[in-house]
Design a protein around this motif. Structure first.
Motif, short mmCIF file in Angstrom:
data_model
loop_
_atom_site.label_atom_id
_atom_site.label_comp_id
_atom_site.label_asym_id
_atom_site.label_seq_id
_atom_site.Cartn_x
_atom_site.Cartn_y
_atom_site.Cartn_z
N ARG A 52 42.42 36.41 40.31
CA ARG A 52 41.08 35.80 40.32
C ARG A 52 40.37 36.20 39.02
N ASN A 53 39.95 35.23 38.28
CA ASN A 53 39.32 35.52 36.99
C ASN A 53 37.81 35.32 37.03
N ALA A 101 38.74 41.04 53.83
CA ALA A 101 37.38 40.72 53.43
C ALA A 101 37.26 40.58 51.92
N LEU A 102 37.90 41.47 51.17
CA LEU A 102 37.82 41.42 49.71
C LEU A 102 38.45 40.16 49.13
N ALA A 144 37.60 44.16 41.46
CA ALA A 144 36.40 44.46 40.68
C ALA A 144 35.30 43.51 41.13
N ASP A 145 34.13 44.05 41.44
CA ASP A 145 33.00 43.22 41.86
C ASP A 145 32.64 42.17 40.82
N SER A 146 32.85 42.50 39.56
CA SER A 146 32.48 41.58 38.48
C SER A 146 33.52 40.49 38.25
N GLY A 147 34.52 40.43 39.10
CA GLY A 147 35.59 39.44 38.95
C GLY A 147 36.81 40.08 38.36
N GLY A 148 37.79 39.29 38.03
CA GLY A 148 39.03 39.83 37.49
C GLY A 148 39.74 40.67 38.53
N GLY A 161 35.04 50.86 35.84
CA GLY A 161 35.42 52.15 36.42
C GLY A 161 35.25 52.22 37.92
N ASP A 162 34.41 51.35 38.49
CA ASP A 162 34.19 51.37 39.93
C ASP A 162 35.10 50.40 40.69
N ALA A 163 36.11 49.88 40.02
CA ALA A 163 37.05 48.96 40.67
C ALA A 163 37.79 49.68 41.80
N LYS A 164 38.05 48.94 42.87
CA LYS A 164 38.80 49.49 44.00
C LYS A 164 40.29 49.25 43.76
#
Length: 168
Positions: A165-166, A108-109, A143-147, A90-93
């Motif tokens: 990016r996975n 940067a991302l 997403a910070d967690s990847g994906g 839910g916090d994905a940009k």
């Protein structure tokens, strides 16, 4: 000697399997397309570089270029809970479609992907130039967690570059 023939046959079968798998994979699913485009575009894969699988340099992403027709960029990309086969936190940009040149936050991302100079495939040798050209557009899901996913659309040449990016 027979063992070597068996090993060779298995390796050839695996190579053929991965080549066919790469050709038939639907990298950008129709449900994902509807999340970022106002209508379902016509996409034909032109080339792809798999840096997730057998990469020797440590990259963990794919690049796919499509010939794109009937592209209507969505003006407001809503929060996305699922992309491809992954659940998006839910916090994905969500980076709405913007005109190039690419901004510093996006650089940067996606610095690993966008700064890579290891693209041997001619489809991606001009990627950095396209990112700085006005008239091209980009959007992303990060997403910070990847994906994380990045898209670059060049209307003049009707090309869509999709970076996936996975989870690194």
């Amino acid at each position: 000697m027979n063992a070597w023939k068996l090993i060779g046959a298995v390796l050839i079968c695996l190579l053929i399997f991965f080549m066919i798998k790469n050709q038939s994979v639907d990298f950008l699913k129709k449900s994902d397309q509807l999340a970022v485009f106002d209508q379902l575009p016509t996409l034909k894969q032109e080339c792809a570089v798999d840096l997730i699988g057998f990469s020797m340099r440590g990259e963990f992403f794919d690049l796919i270029q499509y010939r794109a027709e009937n592209i209507l960029l969505k003006k407001d990309i809503k929060p996305i809970s699922k992309w491809g086969n992954r659940t998006i936190a839910g916090d994905a940009k969500i980076g709405q479609w913007k005109e190039c040149p690419i901004d510093d936050e996006t650089k940067a991302l996606f610095s690993l992907e966008l700064d890579s100079t290891n693209f041997e495939n001619s489809c991606f040798q001009e990627l950095n130039r396209k990112l700085s050209q006005p008239g091209n557009f980009y959007a992303y899901i990060y997403a910070d967690s990847g994906g994380s996913y990045f898209m670059l659309y060049t209307p003049k040449s009707n090309k869509l570059v999709y970076i996936r990016r996975n989870g690194v």
